[in-house]
Design a protein around this motif. Structure first.
Motif, PDB file in Angstrom:
ATOM      1  N   SER A 193      14.728   3.847 -32.359  1.00 22.61           N
ATOM      2  CA  SER A 193      14.369   4.887 -31.395  1.00 22.61           C
ATOM      3  C   SER A 193      15.467   4.915 -30.335  1.00 22.61           C
ATOM      4  O   SER A 193      16.089   3.887 -30.035  1.00 22.61           O
ATOM      5  N   ILE A 194      15.703   6.110 -29.771  1.00 20.30           N
ATOM      6  CA  ILE A 194      16.903   6.332 -28.959  1.00 20.30           C
ATOM      7  C   ILE A 194      16.554   7.063 -27.674  1.00 20.30           C
ATOM      8  O   ILE A 194      15.820   8.054 -27.698  1.00 20.30           O
ATOM      9  N   VAL A 195      17.080   6.591 -26.553  1.00 23.34           N
ATOM     10  CA  VAL A 195      17.100   7.385 -25.334  1.00 23.34           C
ATOM     11  C   VAL A 195      18.521   7.912 -25.180  1.00 23.34           C
ATOM     12  O   VAL A 195      19.500   7.168 -25.321  1.00 23.34           O
ATOM     13  N   THR A 196      18.631   9.216 -24.951  1.00 23.77           N
ATOM     14  CA  THR A 196      19.928   9.873 -24.802  1.00 23.77           C
ATOM     15  C   THR A 196      20.101  10.289 -23.345  1.00 23.77           C
ATOM     16  O   THR A 196      19.249  10.996 -22.797  1.00 23.77           O
ATOM     17  N   LEU A 197      21.197   9.853 -22.728  1.00 23.73           N
ATOM     18  CA  LEU A 197      21.411  10.075 -21.304  1.00 23.73           C
ATOM     19  C   LEU A 197      22.763  10.721 -21.045  1.00 23.73           C
ATOM     20  O   LEU A 197      23.762  10.349 -21.671  1.00 23.73           O
ATOM     21  N   PRO A 198      22.840  11.665 -20.104  1.00 21.94           N
ATOM     22  CA  PRO A 198      24.147  12.094 -19.592  1.00 21.94           C
ATOM     23  C   PRO A 198      24.758  10.956 -18.772  1.00 21.94           C
ATOM     24  O   PRO A 198      24.056  10.055 -18.290  1.00 21.94           O
ATOM     25  N   SER A 199      26.060  11.022 -18.593  1.00 25.17           N
ATOM     26  CA  SER A 199      26.764   9.927 -17.909  1.00 25.17           C
ATOM     27  C   SER A 199      26.989  10.186 -16.435  1.00 25.17           C
ATOM     28  O   SER A 199      27.596   9.355 -15.755  1.00 25.17           O
ATOM     29  N   ASP A 200      26.501  11.319 -15.920  1.00 24.52           N
ATOM     30  CA  ASP A 200      26.906  11.722 -14.568  1.00 24.52           C
ATOM     31  C   ASP A 200      25.726  12.036 -13.660  1.00 24.52           C
ATOM     32  O   ASP A 200      25.826  12.875 -12.776  1.00 24.52           O
TER      33      ASP A 200
ATOM     34  N   LEU B 162      30.317   6.862 -12.067  1.00 28.39           N
ATOM     35  CA  LEU B 162      29.035   7.391 -12.522  1.00 28.39           C
ATOM     36  C   LEU B 162      28.681   6.830 -13.901  1.00 28.39           C
ATOM     37  O   LEU B 162      27.515   6.519 -14.173  1.00 28.39           O
ATOM     38  N   LEU B 163      29.663   6.713 -14.781  1.00 24.14           N
ATOM     39  CA  LEU B 163      29.414   6.135 -16.103  1.00 24.14           C
ATOM     40  C   LEU B 163      28.960   4.683 -15.992  1.00 24.14           C
ATOM     41  O   LEU B 163      27.985   4.264 -16.648  1.00 24.14           O
TER      42      LEU B 163
END
Length: 356
Positions: free
Chosen positions: A106-113, A37-38
């Motif tokens: 600027s940043i996009v923050t994502l979960p890894s799963d 998933l990562l």
């Protein structure tokens, strides 16, 4: 420049016994694709930003797993948490770190799963989100069109439209009961809270100063710490003192400059066996097999998972999880999967950490 922060330090206890403390779900290949998933999360964001601008925030215990699965990511881009403190502290640290490298970041923050089936649409949504936050002091979350009255997701109520699919957030609701979720779905005013965020680094840090001062104070390091050889020692000393709180509770539910970009991405938060069941192919009896051989009689609506060299022989189960991994076997009703986290705690207490 545009950056990506991927949060990959969770344990994923609701996927026990496949997800373990030493190798949680984000490092597992659930679909037999050869990619965890990562790894799929990194693959998905690469058309937006290159590997040198991707940062991973993970627990220090998972350093070797990260290096093994992502050998091309620069070592300096792996931020190792000395303790688990939920999403707000890790986001605050990552924003400080990136801002020290690039004041215009600027940043996009994502979960890894997460699972995203419509990747082209995902790219369009993220690019549009970047353009929106770069034009002002704005915090943006991605809201996903709900397909069912799911009680395991948070919901976002849509407010005034400001830019095509981008609207002001009216309210957040965390994991409603089934009746409330049905009402939300019927109104068309509520979208699932995906846990994906876009903002400028300076905007999110300004929000921490205003709405989460306890966290902000801990990470407001003396000048020159971030990006230097002294950052590691500073984080090791301060991070464990941070409150364990999600970014939703710390910032998003309090700030007045929060917006939502609505999308339909073929998305699933792969946080549980039910979520995996929902997105997996099913046989005529509505059963799901995960990379294993199953001989079943009079079984329906169930998910079976084990090592490929084992066979599961089962009869008479309806809507169950059967998951065999290592030294643990789980046989549990799918409808009660929210209790698995408590089961894991009980197993640890009664039988020891070797089963966790």
């Amino acid at each position: 420049m545009r950056y990506c922060v991927i949060m990959c330090g969770g344990v994923g206890s609701r996927f026990w016994p496949f997800s373990r403390t030493d190798k949680p779900k984000q490092f597992l290949d659930f679909f037999g694709s050869g990619r965890s998933l990562l790894q799929l999360t990194v693959d998905r964001i690469l058309p937006i930003t290159d590997m040198s601008h991707i940062f991973l925030v993970t627990n220090s215990a998972y350093y070797d797993l990260v290096r093994q699965q992502l050998p091309d990511i620069p070592e300096r881009n792996i931020l190792l948490e000395p303790a688990r403190r939920n999403t707000a502290p890790c986001i605050c640290w990552a924003a400080h770190h990136i801002l020290a490298l690039d004041p215009d970041a600027s940043i996009v923050t994502l979960p890894s799963d997460h699972l995203v089936l419509r990747e082209t649409e995902f790219h369009n949504v993220i690019r549009k989100g970047f353009e929106f936050v770069e034009a002002g002091d704005r915090l943006l979350t991605i809201g996903l069109k709900p397909t069912s009255p799911h009680t395991g997701y948070g919901y976002i109520q849509l407010g005034q439209n400001v830019n095509d699919d981008i609207l002001k957030v009216k309210s957040f609701t965390e994991k409603p009961d089934l009746e409330m979720a049905k009402v939300f779905l019927s109104t068309g005013e509520f979208f699932w809270n995906s846990g994906m965020f876009i903002w400028r680094a300076d905007s999110i840090l300004k929000a921490f100063d205003r709405f989460a001062p306890e966290t902000a104070t801990l990470f407001n390091a003396p000048p020159g710490i971030y990006g230097s050889d002294r950052e590691r020692d500073f984080i090791d000393a301060e991070f464990p003192n941070a409150p364990s709180i999600s970014i939703d509770y710390a910032i998003m539910e309090k700030a007045d400059n929060v917006f939502v970009e609505t999308a339909d991405l073929g998305w699933s938060d792969l946080g549980s066996w039910n979520a995996l069941y929902d997105v997996s192919p099913k046989n005529p009896d509505r059963n799901v097999t995960q990379n294993c051989n199953v001989l079943s009689h009079n079984c329906s609506g169930s998910i079976f998972a084990s090592a490929p060299d084992k066979i599961i022989v089962v009869s008479g189960l309806e809507d169950y999880i059967v998951a065999d991994s290592g030294n643990a076997l789980l046989i549990y009703p799918l409808k009660d999967e929210q209790k698995i986290r408590n089961v894991v705690n009980e197993v640890s207490t009664r039988f020891g950490e070797k089963y966790i």
